[in-house]
Design a protein around this motif. Structure first.
Motif, mmCIF file in Angstrom:
data_model
loop_
_atom_site.group_PDB
_atom_site.id
_atom_site.type_symbol
_atom_site.label_atom_id
_atom_site.label_comp_id
_atom_site.label_asym_id
_atom_site.label_seq_id
_atom_site.Cartn_x
_atom_site.Cartn_y
_atom_site.Cartn_z
ATOM 1 N N UNK A 174 0.834 -1.216 0.000
ATOM 2 C CA UNK A 174 0.000 0.000 0.000
ATOM 3 C C UNK A 174 0.859 1.252 0.000
ATOM 4 N N UNK A 175 0.376 2.300 -0.655
ATOM 5 C CA UNK A 175 1.080 3.580 -0.685
ATOM 6 C C UNK A 175 0.207 4.626 -0.005
ATOM 7 N N UNK A 176 0.845 5.755 0.351
ATOM 8 C CA UNK A 176 0.089 6.874 0.918
ATOM 9 C C UNK A 176 -0.650 7.577 -0.218
ATOM 10 N N UNK A 177 -1.955 7.530 -0.173
ATOM 11 C CA UNK A 177 -2.757 8.079 -1.259
ATOM 12 C C UNK A 177 -3.219 9.486 -0.934
ATOM 13 N N UNK A 178 -3.372 10.293 -1.971
ATOM 14 C CA UNK A 178 -3.772 11.682 -1.793
ATOM 15 C C UNK A 178 -4.920 11.977 -2.741
ATOM 16 N N UNK A 190 2.528 19.595 -8.676
ATOM 17 C CA UNK A 190 2.396 20.936 -8.123
ATOM 18 C C UNK A 190 2.887 20.885 -6.687
ATOM 19 N N UNK A 191 3.690 21.871 -6.300
ATOM 20 C CA UNK A 191 4.243 21.895 -4.945
ATOM 21 C C UNK A 191 3.112 21.850 -3.927
ATOM 22 N N UNK A 192 3.273 20.969 -2.969
ATOM 23 C CA UNK A 192 2.236 20.811 -1.962
ATOM 24 C C UNK A 192 1.355 19.608 -2.219
ATOM 25 N N UNK A 193 1.541 18.938 -3.362
ATOM 26 C CA UNK A 193 0.729 17.762 -3.657
ATOM 27 C C UNK A 193 1.017 16.613 -2.703
ATOM 28 N N UNK A 194 2.248 16.565 -2.209
ATOM 29 C CA UNK A 194 2.584 15.446 -1.335
ATOM 30 C C UNK A 194 3.154 14.295 -2.146
ATOM 31 N N UNK A 195 3.452 13.159 -1.473
ATOM 32 C CA UNK A 195 4.080 12.024 -2.161
ATOM 33 C C UNK A 195 3.146 11.425 -3.203
ATOM 34 N N UNK A 196 3.743 11.006 -4.302
ATOM 35 C CA UNK A 196 2.963 10.368 -5.373
ATOM 36 C C UNK A 196 3.878 9.442 -6.140
#
Length: 632
Positions: free
Chosen positions: A601-605, A623-629
């Motif tokens: 599992x990954x950290x989803x946003x 985009x800056x601030x999107x978080x990990x992807x």
């Protein structure tokens, strides 16, 4: 012993193009050996040869077993199942050239032979290599290419049909790649209507992609369809929706007059004012038309100030200076605001509707809504093709046609994935009609279809060409199907549900690439549209492998069961099934991968998901601030 190693039986019954063959007892094992090669006897879809002097007839095995025996009234059922039913499909004459159709029929006891690999090479041989294009190889002989005649494929129309997952999109990509080969066809011209945006990445080396919101870093161009290039009926469907005949007459006269006004300001070579109608492709401002119609419907009048105050039916004049309370803005689609109607009280206080409404307020509101709709700006605000309020444009339709048909790459992809589904049918029909009319009237010019034919490829054709569905797309495609051959405009239909396509359209397809079809109704539709009596061959459609197709029709000498040439992973259309459980090289293409439910599992946003949804794009831009992807 058999007199010949290729002999398998003899003709025992002839009925039109269908013959019954009794197998000799030596073939009971189902194998025949010739020149060290083993050939399976009695395979449905295989070929047989019947020598008749200097001529050899060729037929396709459509049925095997006791059911293939000739039926005679009152006769007992056959004791043996050593029978073949064969459909005659062509002949090879003294010159050694194969031709479709037969000039003579076999008779009783004529010998029947297997078709060897050497025979297949003669039948499917390349002929003039310029006239044929390779799409794959014979399923029964890897060394023999599957070739189709490019002249018949393009101008006599074709269809690629198959269920989801059968390899349909990859087949289309392989065919278009072959037709776009610059070394063989430097002036090829193909227009692909890509409903789901599958082909841009796969065919980027030979194509120019037009998209409503283009990816400029990939070299894509904006897709624009100027509303004023449409015919009057097309424009009405995409703007007002529907109008009564009386209202259409009024609107048609208003549009024609505005086009004449544009002509007066910017004369067009080869045209006179008297010949201009609402259908003539001349610019006019639909924003100004909407504004004028709105004023006509909502303008108010007041009693004549010179009339006596107690007059029961006073004469009315326009509101003071004819001006609304708020002026509005035609270019920005802001309606003017007039005073509220007041029909009671003394005459000086009364306010009534204007003198000349045509009672289309609902339709005017629909037009205004569509002019403001951001999803339709490619139609109503088409960049350099948008007229100003007086009808003047920066660029004419010649630059539009050059973008669609004359760019440096042989293939132009119209990515329609951003087009609202409610107007897809009408838009496809309008674009096809614009292209067809342009090439029809230019048929004697180097840019016309006779000098440089055009192939139109219609992906997901069943979505806008379904039975009983009247629309611009259906009307235009029927016209191209019936007349396009004469003017160098061919079409290729691509569909997973051939049974849903109008039979008039499908029956005009001279060549069919039939891939795996499990649905009996779909198979029946394809079998009925094919030009050959090949029901037994089409019974094999449910068991075809992925990427395998039966090719029948005018572009092939004989029906071909072929494996379509595969493409590299990065050249495949974006239509593969999502991965659920995959480990290693599951697709056999050299790519090691894991995916779907097998990865940790990954950290989803989901904020990013929401942004993509709202912006109506599937291409991710960080985009800056999107978080990990995870990029991919």
């Amino acid at each position: 012993m058999k007199a010949s190693s290729t002999l398998i039986g003899s003709v025992q019954d002839v009925s039109g193009t269908s013959i019954s063959v009794a197998l000799i007892t030596d073939t009971v094992t189902g194998l025949s050996f010739h020149n060290g090669e083993a050939y399976r006897i009695g395979q449905v879809g295989s070929f047989v040869r019947i020598p008749l002097g200097y001529t050899s007839l060729f037929g396709l095995v459509s049925q095997v077993g006791a059911g293939a025996a000739p039926v005679r009234e009152g006769a007992p059922a056959p004791e043996s199942n050593q029978w073949l039913r064969v459909q005659l499909v062509g002949e090879r004459g003294r010159e050694g050239r194969f031709e479709r159709g037969v000039s003579q029929h076999p008779t009783i006891n004529d010998a029947v032979h297997i078709v060897t690999e050497a025979d297949l090479r003669d039948i499917y041989g390349p002929g003039d290599p310029v006239d044929f294009v390779r799409v794959g190889h014979l399923a029964s002989a890897d060394s023999i290419p599957a070739l189709v005649n490019i002249n018949k494929l393009v101008t006599r129309h074709s269809a690629v049909v198959g269920t989801t997952g059968a390899g349909k999109s990859t087949t289309v990509a392989a065919i278009l790649t072959a037709l776009s080969k610059a070394s063989a066809y430097p002036s090829s011209r193909i227009l692909l209507f890509d409903v789901h945006g599958e082909y841009g990445q796969a065919l980027q080396s030979v194509s120019t992609v037009l998209r409503i919101e283009p990816y400029l870093d990939r070299g894509e161009l904006p897709l624009r369809v100027p509303y004023w290039a449409l015919s009057f009926d097309e424009l009405i469907r995409l703007t007002f929706g529907s109008l009564s005949d009386d209202h259409k007459a009024v609107i048609g006269d208003m549009i024609a007059e505005r086009k004449r006004a544009t002509f007066d300001t910017n004369p067009v070579a080869g045209l006179t004012r008297e010949r201009i109608s609402a259908d003539t492709p001349i610019a006019f401002s639909i924003h100004q038309l909407w504004f004028d119609l709105h004023c006509r419907e909502y303008q108010t009048v007041v009693p004549d100030p010179g009339a006596a105050a107690d007059v029961v039916h006073p004469a009315y004049v326009l509101d003071p200076a004819g001006a609304p309370v708020q002026p509005g803005d035609a270019a920005q689609v802001v309606p003017p605001l007039y005073r509220m109607v007041k029909t009671t009280g003394p005459a000086p206080e009364r306010v009534q509707w204007g003198p000349d409404p045509i009672n289309i307020r609902r339709e005017v509101a629909i037009l205004g809504s569509r002019l403001r709709d951001p999803q339709l700006q490619f139609l109503f605000n088409p960049d350099e093709w948008r007229p100003n309020l007086t009808g003047t444009v920066q660029a004419d339709l010649d630059t539009l046609l050059d973008r669609w048909l004359g760019n440096a790459n042989p293939l132009t992809i119209l990515d329609l994935s951003g087009v609202p589904a409610t107007i897809l049918n009408d838009l496809v029909g309008a674009v096809l009609r614009i292209v067809y009319d342009a090439l029809f009237w230019a048929n004697s010019l180097p840019e016309g279809g006779k000098e440089r034919p055009l192939l139109c490829v219609l992906e997901e054709a069943h979505t806008y060409l379904s039975k009983g569905r009247e629309g611009l797309a259906s009307e235009t495609v029927k016209r191209i199907a019936k007349e396009g051959r004469k003017y160098g405009v061919g079409m290729m239909l691509v569909s997973q549900r051939p049974s849903e396509i109008d039979t008039t359209i499908l029956s005009q397809c001279g060549t069919i690439f039939a891939m795996r079809l499990a649905n009996d109704i779909d198979r029946g539709q394809v079998s009925g549209a094919a030009t050959d009596n090949l029901k037994g061959l089409f019974d094999m459609l449910p068991v075809l492998r992925t990427g395998e197709a039966i090719i029948v029709g005018e572009a092939v000498s004989l029906p071909i069961r072929a494996m379509i040439d595969s493409t590299s992973r990065e050249r495949r259309p974006n239509s593969a099934d999502p991965t659920v459980v995959v480990r290693g090289d599951a697709q056999g293409d050299g790519y090691e991968q894991e995916g779907g439910w097998t990865i940790p599992p990954i950290t989803e946003n989901y904020a990013i998901v929401l942004r993509q949804w709202r912006s109506q794009t599937s291409r991710y831009a960080f985009v800056e601030g999107d978080g990990p992807i995870q990029e991919g």
